[in-house]
Design a protein around this motif. Sequence first.
Motif, PDB file in Angstrom:
ATOM      1  N   ILE A   1       0.831  -1.201   0.000  1.00 40.95           N
ATOM      2  CA  ILE A   1       0.000   0.000   0.000  1.00 40.95           C
ATOM      3  C   ILE A   1       0.868   1.254   0.000  1.00 40.95           C
ATOM      4  O   ILE A   1       0.557   2.237  -0.647  1.00 40.95           O
ATOM      5  N   TRP A   2       1.980   1.214   0.761  1.00 39.85           N
ATOM      6  CA  TRP A   2       2.858   2.376   0.831  1.00 39.85           C
ATOM      7  C   TRP A   2       3.515   2.623  -0.515  1.00 39.85           C
ATOM      8  O   TRP A   2       3.943   1.705  -1.196  1.00 39.85           O
ATOM      9  N   LYS A   3       3.628   3.875  -0.892  1.00 42.61           N
ATOM     10  CA  LYS A   3       4.309   4.229  -2.127  1.00 42.61           C
ATOM     11  C   LYS A   3       5.739   4.619  -1.776  1.00 42.61           C
ATOM     12  O   LYS A   3       5.978   5.672  -1.203  1.00 42.61           O
ATOM     13  N   ILE A   4       6.667   3.750  -2.092  1.00 42.02           N
ATOM     14  CA  ILE A   4       8.070   3.979  -1.790  1.00 42.02           C
ATOM     15  C   ILE A   4       8.696   4.693  -2.992  1.00 42.02           C
ATOM     16  O   ILE A   4       8.781   4.148  -4.079  1.00 42.02           O
ATOM     17  N   GLN A   5       9.121   5.926  -2.781  1.00 39.98           N
ATOM     18  CA  GLN A   5       9.619   6.735  -3.891  1.00 39.98           C
ATOM     19  C   GLN A   5      11.141   6.781  -3.957  1.00 39.98           C
ATOM     20  O   GLN A   5      11.706   6.947  -5.020  1.00 39.98           O
ATOM     21  N   ASN A   6      11.798   6.646  -2.810  1.00 42.28           N
ATOM     22  CA  ASN A   6      13.253   6.676  -2.797  1.00 42.28           C
ATOM     23  C   ASN A   6      13.757   5.980  -1.545  1.00 42.28           C
ATOM     24  O   ASN A   6      12.973   5.492  -0.735  1.00 42.28           O
ATOM     25  N   GLU A   7      15.058   5.911  -1.396  1.00 45.46           N
ATOM     26  CA  GLU A   7      15.639   5.194  -0.271  1.00 45.46           C
ATOM     27  C   GLU A   7      15.237   5.822   1.065  1.00 45.46           C
ATOM     28  O   GLU A   7      14.920   5.122   2.022  1.00 45.46           O
ATOM     29  N   ARG A   8      15.207   7.141   1.119  1.00 49.18           N
ATOM     30  CA  ARG A   8      14.854   7.834   2.365  1.00 49.18           C
ATOM     31  C   ARG A   8      13.423   7.515   2.786  1.00 49.18           C
ATOM     32  O   ARG A   8      13.160   7.242   3.957  1.00 49.18           O
ATOM     33  N   SER A   9      12.487   7.528   1.845  1.00 49.58           N
ATOM     34  CA  SER A   9      11.097   7.231   2.210  1.00 49.58           C
ATOM     35  C   SER A   9      10.941   5.763   2.599  1.00 49.58           C
ATOM     36  O   SER A   9      10.125   5.440   3.456  1.00 49.58           O
ATOM     37  N   SER A  10      11.736   4.877   2.015  1.00 49.12           N
ATOM     38  CA  SER A  10      11.664   3.469   2.418  1.00 49.12           C
ATOM     39  C   SER A  10      12.212   3.295   3.833  1.00 49.12           C
ATOM     40  O   SER A  10      11.653   2.545   4.624  1.00 49.12           O
TER      41      SER A  10
ATOM     42  N   GLU B   1       8.922   3.543  10.825  1.00 49.89           N
ATOM     43  CA  GLU B   1       7.575   3.749  11.348  1.00 49.89           C
ATOM     44  C   GLU B   1       6.900   2.420  11.667  1.00 49.89           C
ATOM     45  O   GLU B   1       6.268   2.264  12.703  1.00 49.89           O
ATOM     46  N   TYR B   2       7.058   1.447  10.793  1.00 44.87           N
ATOM     47  CA  TYR B   2       6.463   0.128  11.032  1.00 44.87           C
ATOM     48  C   TYR B   2       7.043  -0.503  12.283  1.00 44.87           C
ATOM     49  O   TYR B   2       6.303  -0.980  13.142  1.00 44.87           O
TER      50      TYR B   2
END
Length: 59
Positions: free
Chosen positions: A13-22, A28-29
Amino acid sequence: MNLSQRTEKNLYIWKIQNERSSQNAIFEYISCFYNGKRIHLSIGYFTPIQYERMYQSVA
């Protein structure tokens, strides 16, 4: 549906756009969901949240 299936579903569901957001999504998880539910032997089979609440009520 077990925990690993729910986790896998949520990750899609999460939209991972780059390494930082991943990195942020994984942090967070772990900090918000996993550590709040997982019991730990070293703190008497309590979750970290339960242990912190017990410690704060004593202090």
